[in-house]
Design a protein around this motif. Structure first.
Motif, PDB file in Angstrom:
ATOM      1  N   SER A   1       0.817  -1.217   0.000  1.00 51.54           N
ATOM      2  CA  SER A   1       0.000   0.000   0.000  1.00 51.54           C
ATOM      3  C   SER A   1       0.852   1.269   0.000  1.00 51.54           C
ATOM      4  N   GLN A   2       2.152   1.123   0.173  1.00 52.64           N
ATOM      5  CA  GLN A   2       3.044   2.288   0.171  1.00 52.64           C
ATOM      6  C   GLN A   2       3.428   2.658  -1.251  1.00 52.64           C
ATOM      7  N   PRO A   3       3.808   3.907  -1.470  1.00 52.12           N
ATOM      8  CA  PRO A   3       4.261   4.301  -2.808  1.00 52.12           C
ATOM      9  C   PRO A   3       5.503   3.494  -3.213  1.00 52.12           C
ATOM     10  N   SER A   4       5.480   2.965  -4.409  1.00 46.32           N
ATOM     11  CA  SER A   4       6.571   2.121  -4.930  1.00 46.32           C
ATOM     12  C   SER A   4       6.877   0.967  -3.990  1.00 46.32           C
ATOM     13  N   GLY A   5       5.856   0.435  -3.349  1.00 43.51           N
ATOM     14  CA  GLY A   5       6.063  -0.644  -2.394  1.00 43.51           C
ATOM     15  C   GLY A   5       6.424  -1.944  -3.080  1.00 43.51           C
ATOM     16  N   ASN A   6       7.449  -2.582  -2.571  1.00 41.33           N
ATOM     17  CA  ASN A   6       7.844  -3.897  -3.074  1.00 41.33           C
ATOM     18  C   ASN A   6       8.402  -4.691  -1.909  1.00 41.33           C
ATOM     19  N   VAL A   7       8.303  -5.996  -2.034  1.00 40.45           N
ATOM     20  CA  VAL A   7       8.718  -6.861  -0.933  1.00 40.45           C
ATOM     21  C   VAL A   7       9.350  -8.121  -1.516  1.00 40.45           C
ATOM     22  N   LEU A   8      10.381  -8.605  -0.847  1.00 39.34           N
ATOM     23  CA  LEU A   8      11.020  -9.859  -1.219  1.00 39.34           C
ATOM     24  C   LEU A   8      10.614 -10.886  -0.178  1.00 39.34           C
ATOM     25  N   LEU A   9       9.880 -11.904  -0.603  1.00 37.89           N
ATOM     26  CA  LEU A   9       9.418 -12.944   0.302  1.00 37.89           C
ATOM     27  C   LEU A   9      10.303 -14.166   0.140  1.00 37.89           C
ATOM     28  N   LEU A  10      10.866 -14.606   1.233  1.00 38.47           N
ATOM     29  CA  LEU A  10      11.737 -15.775   1.225  1.00 38.47           C
ATOM     30  C   LEU A  10      11.065 -16.910   1.975  1.00 38.47           C
ATOM     31  N   GLY A  11      11.293 -18.120   1.512  1.00 38.21           N
ATOM     32  CA  GLY A  11      10.738 -19.294   2.179  1.00 38.21           C
ATOM     33  C   GLY A  11      10.807 -20.497   1.269  1.00 38.21           C
ATOM     34  N   VAL A  12      10.566 -21.647   1.836  1.00 38.13           N
ATOM     35  CA  VAL A  12      10.593 -22.868   1.046  1.00 38.13           C
ATOM     36  C   VAL A  12       9.338 -22.956   0.187  1.00 38.13           C
ATOM     37  N   GLY A  13       9.402 -23.757  -0.849  1.00 31.18           N
ATOM     38  CA  GLY A  13       8.251 -23.952  -1.717  1.00 31.18           C
ATOM     39  C   GLY A  13       7.063 -24.481  -0.938  1.00 31.18           C
ATOM     40  N   GLY A  14       5.895 -23.941  -1.213  1.00 34.28           N
ATOM     41  CA  GLY A  14       4.689 -24.386  -0.537  1.00 34.28           C
ATOM     42  C   GLY A  14       4.433 -23.707   0.795  1.00 34.28           C
ATOM     43  N   SER A  15       5.212 -22.679   1.114  1.00 29.53           N
ATOM     44  CA  SER A  15       5.029 -22.005   2.406  1.00 29.53           C
ATOM     45  C   SER A  15       3.971 -20.906   2.347  1.00 29.53           C
ATOM     46  N   GLY A  16       3.421 -20.612   1.166  1.00 33.14           N
ATOM     47  CA  GLY A  16       2.319 -19.676   1.062  1.00 33.14           C
ATOM     48  C   GLY A  16       2.684 -18.264   0.651  1.00 33.14           C
ATOM     49  N   ARG A  17       3.901 -18.054   0.175  1.00 36.94           N
ATOM     50  CA  ARG A  17       4.311 -16.701  -0.223  1.00 36.94           C
ATOM     51  C   ARG A  17       3.411 -16.147  -1.317  1.00 36.94           C
ATOM     52  N   GLN A  18       3.240 -16.900  -2.371  1.00 37.04           N
ATOM     53  CA  GLN A  18       2.453 -16.427  -3.520  1.00 37.04           C
ATOM     54  C   GLN A  18       0.968 -16.300  -3.148  1.00 37.04           C
ATOM     55  N   SER A  19       0.456 -17.246  -2.394  1.00 37.78           N
ATOM     56  CA  SER A  19      -0.969 -17.202  -2.022  1.00 37.78           C
ATOM     57  C   SER A  19      -1.278 -16.018  -1.128  1.00 37.78           C
ATOM     58  N   LEU A  20      -0.424 -15.739  -0.144  1.00 38.46           N
ATOM     59  CA  LEU A  20      -0.669 -14.602   0.743  1.00 38.46           C
ATOM     60  C   LEU A  20      -0.567 -13.285  -0.023  1.00 38.46           C
ATOM     61  N   THR A  21       0.361 -13.213  -0.957  1.00 45.04           N
ATOM     62  CA  THR A  21       0.494 -11.998  -1.760  1.00 45.04           C
ATOM     63  C   THR A  21      -0.734 -11.822  -2.658  1.00 45.04           C
ATOM     64  N   ARG A  22      -1.213 -12.898  -3.248  1.00 43.53           N
ATOM     65  CA  ARG A  22      -2.399 -12.833  -4.091  1.00 43.53           C
ATOM     66  C   ARG A  22      -3.613 -12.382  -3.277  1.00 43.53           C
ATOM     67  N   LEU A  23      -3.723 -12.909  -2.069  1.00 46.12           N
ATOM     68  CA  LEU A  23      -4.833 -12.543  -1.190  1.00 46.12           C
ATOM     69  C   LEU A  23      -4.772 -11.074  -0.833  1.00 46.12           C
TER      70      LEU A  23
END
Length: 190
Positions: free
Chosen positions: A168-190
């Motif tokens: 929600s911040q201007p030019s906001g970006n985040v690097l999510l680290l974790g093992v496969g299947g830990s929910g990084r993509q799903s939480l970001t999509r949500l």
């Protein structure tokens, strides 16, 4: 101002103490980090945050998000808590237990369903936040062809709040680290 002095102090101490290494190559801090702390604090609404303790809690939350979320091991996380405790006692003259009175210190703007009026505020009821996120998940699953069968436990809810804060911040970006299947993509999509 104690907030400015403390933020700059933590930034300077992080530059000195938290040097990048091959295993901690993301330990890079710059002046934008100070800006991000104050961006979060300025996101508070005077209608919802009308006392000193709430502003101090928001400042601690932002310091933890901007600086603390990069830290990867227990000694560095302990360093962060020592910095916060020192600033709270010396600059703000507030004990640590007043700021960290709840189980988790979380601020979020997604607790109101109305997209027009969203306030960045402290999450005072973790259970209500979990239920709100589960409602958003149901809404997503009702309109998306790709269903997400997620179990929203407290850590996942906290990560969701962190992702929402950054995006929600201007030019906001985040690097999510974790093992496969830990929910990084799903939480970001949500």
């Amino acid at each position: 101002s104690p907030m400015i002095t403390s933020t700059v102090g933590i930034f300077q101490t992080a530059l000195k103490d938290l040097l990048p290494t091959p295993s901690k190559s993301h330990y890079l801090f710059n002046l934008r980090d100070i800006w991000r702390v104050f961006l979060g604090c300025c996101s508070l609404s005077s209608k919802k945050a009308n006392n000193k303790e709430t502003v101090i809690r928001c400042w601690c939350h932002e310091i933890q998000r901007v600086f603390g979320d990069r830290l990867t091991d227990k000694p560095d996380l302990d360093w962060m808590m020592r910095q916060l405790q020192g600033c709270l006692i010396e600059q703000f003259e507030v004990p640590l237990k007043v700021v960290f009175a709840r189980e988790r210190l979380i601020f979020a703007s997604f607790l109101q369903q109305d997209a027009e009026v969203r306030y960045y505020e402290e999450v005072q009821d973790i259970k209500a936040m979990k239920e709100c996120i589960e409602e958003y998940l149901e809404d997503y699953n009702s309109v998306s062809p790709l269903q997400m069968a997620l179990v929203m436990f407290l850590d996942a809810c906290e990560h969701c709040a962190r992702i929402c804060r950054v995006l929600s911040q201007p030019s906001g970006n985040v690097l999510l680290l974790g093992v496969g299947g830990s929910g990084r993509q799903s939480l970001t999509r949500l």
